[in-house]
Motif scaffolding. Sequence first.
Motif, PDB file in Angstrom:
ATOM      1  N   TRP A   2       7.110  -1.169  -7.935  1.00 56.60           N
ATOM      2  CA  TRP A   2       7.044  -0.510  -6.619  1.00 56.60           C
ATOM      3  C   TRP A   2       8.434  -0.040  -6.164  1.00 56.60           C
ATOM      4  O   TRP A   2       8.852  -0.295  -5.040  1.00 56.60           O
ATOM      5  CB  TRP A   2       6.423  -1.445  -5.573  1.00 56.60           C
ATOM      6  CG  TRP A   2       5.162  -2.078  -6.021  1.00 56.60           C
ATOM      7  CD1 TRP A   2       3.983  -1.442  -6.255  1.00 56.60           C
ATOM      8  CD2 TRP A   2       4.939  -3.465  -6.336  1.00 56.60           C
ATOM      9  NE1 TRP A   2       3.042  -2.338  -6.687  1.00 56.60           N
ATOM     10  CE2 TRP A   2       3.595  -3.586  -6.739  1.00 56.60           C
ATOM     11  CE3 TRP A   2       5.738  -4.618  -6.331  1.00 56.60           C
ATOM     12  CZ2 TRP A   2       3.043  -4.824  -7.118  1.00 56.60           C
ATOM     13  CZ3 TRP A   2       5.184  -5.845  -6.691  1.00 56.60           C
ATOM     14  CH2 TRP A   2       3.863  -5.934  -7.087  1.00 56.60           C
ATOM     15  N   TYR A  37       2.640   0.738  -9.030  1.00 53.98           N
ATOM     16  CA  TYR A  37       2.429   2.117  -8.567  1.00 53.98           C
ATOM     17  C   TYR A  37       3.258   2.400  -7.308  1.00 53.98           C
ATOM     18  O   TYR A  37       3.290   1.582  -6.398  1.00 53.98           O
ATOM     19  CB  TYR A  37       0.946   2.345  -8.248  1.00 53.98           C
ATOM     20  CG  TYR A  37       0.698   3.721  -7.672  1.00 53.98           C
ATOM     21  CD1 TYR A  37       0.529   4.834  -8.505  1.00 53.98           C
ATOM     22  CD2 TYR A  37       0.635   3.919  -6.278  1.00 53.98           C
ATOM     23  CE1 TYR A  37       0.302   6.095  -7.988  1.00 53.98           C
ATOM     24  CE2 TYR A  37       0.420   5.178  -5.749  1.00 53.98           C
ATOM     25  CZ  TYR A  37       0.249   6.248  -6.600  1.00 53.98           C
ATOM     26  OH  TYR A  37       0.041   7.510  -6.079  1.00 53.98           O
ATOM     27  N   ASP A  42      11.371   1.923  -4.730  1.00 58.53           N
ATOM     28  CA  ASP A  42      11.473   2.960  -3.687  1.00 58.53           C
ATOM     29  C   ASP A  42      12.905   3.479  -3.535  1.00 58.53           C
ATOM     30  O   ASP A  42      13.126   4.482  -2.861  1.00 58.53           O
ATOM     31  CB  ASP A  42      10.946   2.429  -2.346  1.00 58.53           C
ATOM     32  CG  ASP A  42      11.790   1.294  -1.792  1.00 58.53           C
ATOM     33  OD1 ASP A  42      11.492   0.822  -0.681  1.00 58.53           O
ATOM     34  OD2 ASP A  42      12.735   0.855  -2.489  1.00 58.53           O
ATOM     35  N   ALA A  46       0.870  -1.183   0.000  1.00 61.21           N
ATOM     36  CA  ALA A  46       0.000   0.000   0.000  1.00 61.21           C
ATOM     37  C   ALA A  46       0.904   1.229   0.000  1.00 61.21           C
ATOM     38  O   ALA A  46       1.741   1.381   0.885  1.00 61.21           O
ATOM     39  CB  ALA A  46      -0.881  -0.019   1.242  1.00 61.21           C
ATOM     40  N   VAL A  47       0.792   2.059  -1.041  1.00 58.34           N
ATOM     41  CA  VAL A  47       1.659   3.237  -1.138  1.00 58.34           C
ATOM     42  C   VAL A  47       0.800   4.495  -1.245  1.00 58.34           C
ATOM     43  O   VAL A  47      -0.128   4.536  -2.061  1.00 58.34           O
ATOM     44  CB  VAL A  47       2.582   3.156  -2.365  1.00 58.34           C
ATOM     45  CG1 VAL A  47       3.450   4.405  -2.477  1.00 58.34           C
ATOM     46  CG2 VAL A  47       3.442   1.917  -2.319  1.00 58.34           C
ATOM     47  N   ASP A  48       1.115   5.504  -0.408  1.00 54.77           N
ATOM     48  CA  ASP A  48       0.407   6.783  -0.491  1.00 54.77           C
ATOM     49  C   ASP A  48       1.234   7.703  -1.387  1.00 54.77           C
ATOM     50  O   ASP A  48       2.331   8.148  -1.004  1.00 54.77           O
ATOM     51  CB  ASP A  48       0.255   7.373   0.929  1.00 54.77           C
ATOM     52  CG  ASP A  48      -0.294   8.794   0.869  1.00 54.77           C
ATOM     53  OD1 ASP A  48      -0.338   9.447   1.940  1.00 54.77           O
ATOM     54  OD2 ASP A  48      -0.637   9.264  -0.245  1.00 54.77           O
ATOM     55  N   GLY A  49       0.745   7.977  -2.573  1.00 55.80           N
ATOM     56  CA  GLY A  49       1.486   8.759  -3.554  1.00 55.80           C
ATOM     57  C   GLY A  49       1.877  10.143  -3.054  1.00 55.80           C
ATOM     58  O   GLY A  49       2.921  10.692  -3.433  1.00 55.80           O
ATOM     59  N   ALA A  50       1.078  10.696  -2.149  1.00 61.53           N
ATOM     60  CA  ALA A  50       1.336  12.062  -1.670  1.00 61.53           C
ATOM     61  C   ALA A  50       2.580  12.093  -0.773  1.00 61.53           C
ATOM     62  O   ALA A  50       3.375  13.034  -0.821  1.00 61.53           O
ATOM     63  CB  ALA A  50       0.124  12.585  -0.920  1.00 61.53           C
ATOM     64  N   THR A  51       2.773  11.030   0.013  1.00 63.23           N
ATOM     65  CA  THR A  51       3.923  11.026   0.942  1.00 63.23           C
ATOM     66  C   THR A  51       5.092  10.198   0.409  1.00 63.23           C
ATOM     67  O   THR A  51       6.181  10.258   0.947  1.00 63.23           O
ATOM     68  CB  THR A  51       3.489  10.426   2.306  1.00 63.23           C
ATOM     69  OG1 THR A  51       2.973   9.115   2.048  1.00 63.23           O
ATOM     70  CG2 THR A  51       2.421  11.278   2.967  1.00 63.23           C
ATOM     71  N   TRP A  52       4.853   9.436  -0.658  1.00 61.89           N
ATOM     72  CA  TRP A  52       5.904   8.574  -1.213  1.00 61.89           C
ATOM     73  C   TRP A  52       7.082   9.412  -1.697  1.00 61.89           C
ATOM     74  O   TRP A  52       6.876  10.495  -2.287  1.00 61.89           O
ATOM     75  CB  TRP A  52       5.338   7.761  -2.378  1.00 61.89           C
ATOM     76  CG  TRP A  52       6.349   6.930  -3.106  1.00 61.89           C
ATOM     77  CD1 TRP A  52       6.735   5.654  -2.783  1.00 61.89           C
ATOM     78  CD2 TRP A  52       7.071   7.274  -4.291  1.00 61.89           C
ATOM     79  NE1 TRP A  52       7.657   5.198  -3.665  1.00 61.89           N
ATOM     80  CE2 TRP A  52       7.893   6.172  -4.616  1.00 61.89           C
ATOM     81  CE3 TRP A  52       7.125   8.413  -5.083  1.00 61.89           C
ATOM     82  CZ2 TRP A  52       8.749   6.187  -5.715  1.00 61.89           C
ATOM     83  CZ3 TRP A  52       7.964   8.437  -6.182  1.00 61.89           C
ATOM     84  CH2 TRP A  52       8.766   7.327  -6.492  1.00 61.89           C
ATOM     85  N   SER A  96       9.786  13.520  -4.943  1.00 59.18           N
ATOM     86  CA  SER A  96       8.349  13.235  -4.908  1.00 59.18           C
ATOM     87  C   SER A  96       7.860  12.918  -6.311  1.00 59.18           C
ATOM     88  O   SER A  96       8.561  13.144  -7.307  1.00 59.18           O
ATOM     89  CB  SER A  96       7.603  14.471  -4.400  1.00 59.18           C
ATOM     90  OG  SER A  96       7.721  15.501  -5.398  1.00 59.18           O
ATOM     91  N   ALA A 119      -1.908  -0.278  -9.092  1.00 55.68           N
ATOM     92  CA  ALA A 119      -1.221  -0.843  -7.910  1.00 55.68           C
ATOM     93  C   ALA A 119      -0.521  -2.149  -8.273  1.00 55.68           C
ATOM     94  O   ALA A 119       0.620  -2.389  -7.894  1.00 55.68           O
ATOM     95  CB  ALA A 119      -2.226  -1.088  -6.793  1.00 55.68           C
TER      96      ALA A 119
END
Length: 340
Positions: free
Chosen positions: A320, A303, A322, A201-207, A221, A299
């Motif tokens: 995914w 994503y 990171d 589960a990834v939150d795009g806003a905080t990723w 970002s 996802a």
Amino acid sequence: MDAHRTARPRFTARGTNLALLAALLLAYLSGAASEAVGAPGGWWVTSAHGAAALLVVAVLPAKRRVVVRGLRRARATRGLSLVLAGLLVATLLTGLASVTGLVRTVASLGILWLHVAAALVAVPLLVWHALARPARLRRTDLSRRTALRAGALGAVSVAGLGGSELLVAGLGLPGATRRFTGSVEVPTPTPTSWLDDRAPAVDGATWRLRVVDAEGTRRLSLAELAGLATTRRATLDCTSGWYSEQEWTGVSLATLLPDVGTARSLLVHSATGYSVRLPVTDLGGLLLATSVAGEPLGALHGYPARLVAPGRRGFWWVKWVDRLELSATPAWWRSPFPLT
Ligand code: HEM
């Protein structure tokens, strides 16, 4: 000339077992190598696998005689040998089904996936069988006669490969449109994973993407990546037997890592813990994609960002992502296929 010498069978049981073992070893090695091939220049590896596989088929009539004689002995381990035979026949049939394209899936599993699965499940039984029924090589085997026989079998299998390709093309079978890797085209990429990767589960806003080089660590970002984006067409070819050519939009890794300094490799890390190591010389050709066919990645497709590695099979296209990390570790310092 005495009666015994003229009656000697063409292929002894030991000779047959040795020939089959050699053909299977070639089929496994070339099969495994074909999984690593992603660039069109490697087409011959899959063809070599086809020829090696048809060599197995060419030895089968002689092996059938050995099996029938063996089954009459009613050994305690007969069941195991029959399971092994079943797995190898399943491997052969799924391989042929894949090449003809007459069967694409069984119980929604891709035919090539089933092919490789059957081949791999057979390995421990094959090792047991070869150790339990050792067919020892003798010095006398290394003769001109054996070389001629091996050459003849090789020629038969290469001719068989050419013939099967002509037949598939001539009859217009679906397999005629398959890629040099054996994969078939699908309209959009299928969400498959190398082993059992699950979409985190990834939150795009905080990723944030961590980019690590000699200068230290930068965190970028999605919005910052969007500002550097470019679009490329590339083919994703998955070892489970499908491929899809798409427009990928994202940032070139040469833009994200303009100065590699003395680094020898790039580690591309996924939030799932999965990672691949690539030579820094590949950077210019690699893209960190955030969208495909004009749509943000789903996802299951990695994503918010996945690697696009043209000319490499799907297990290199890390999802995914990171972290991108330059490293002094040589690019060859990795297992041939990812283990995580
Ligand atoms: C790790 C093991 C293996 C992998 C990854 C593998 C992979 C493949 C691939 C990708 C193809 C499709 C080739 C094409 O479309 O031209 C294929 C075909 C085939 N494979 Fe395998 N294979 C493996 C092991 C085996 C083994 C052990 C056998 C024999 C017992 C075998 C028999 C076949 C056959 C008969 C074909 C069809 C060949 C043709 O008609 O061109 N494979 N395999």
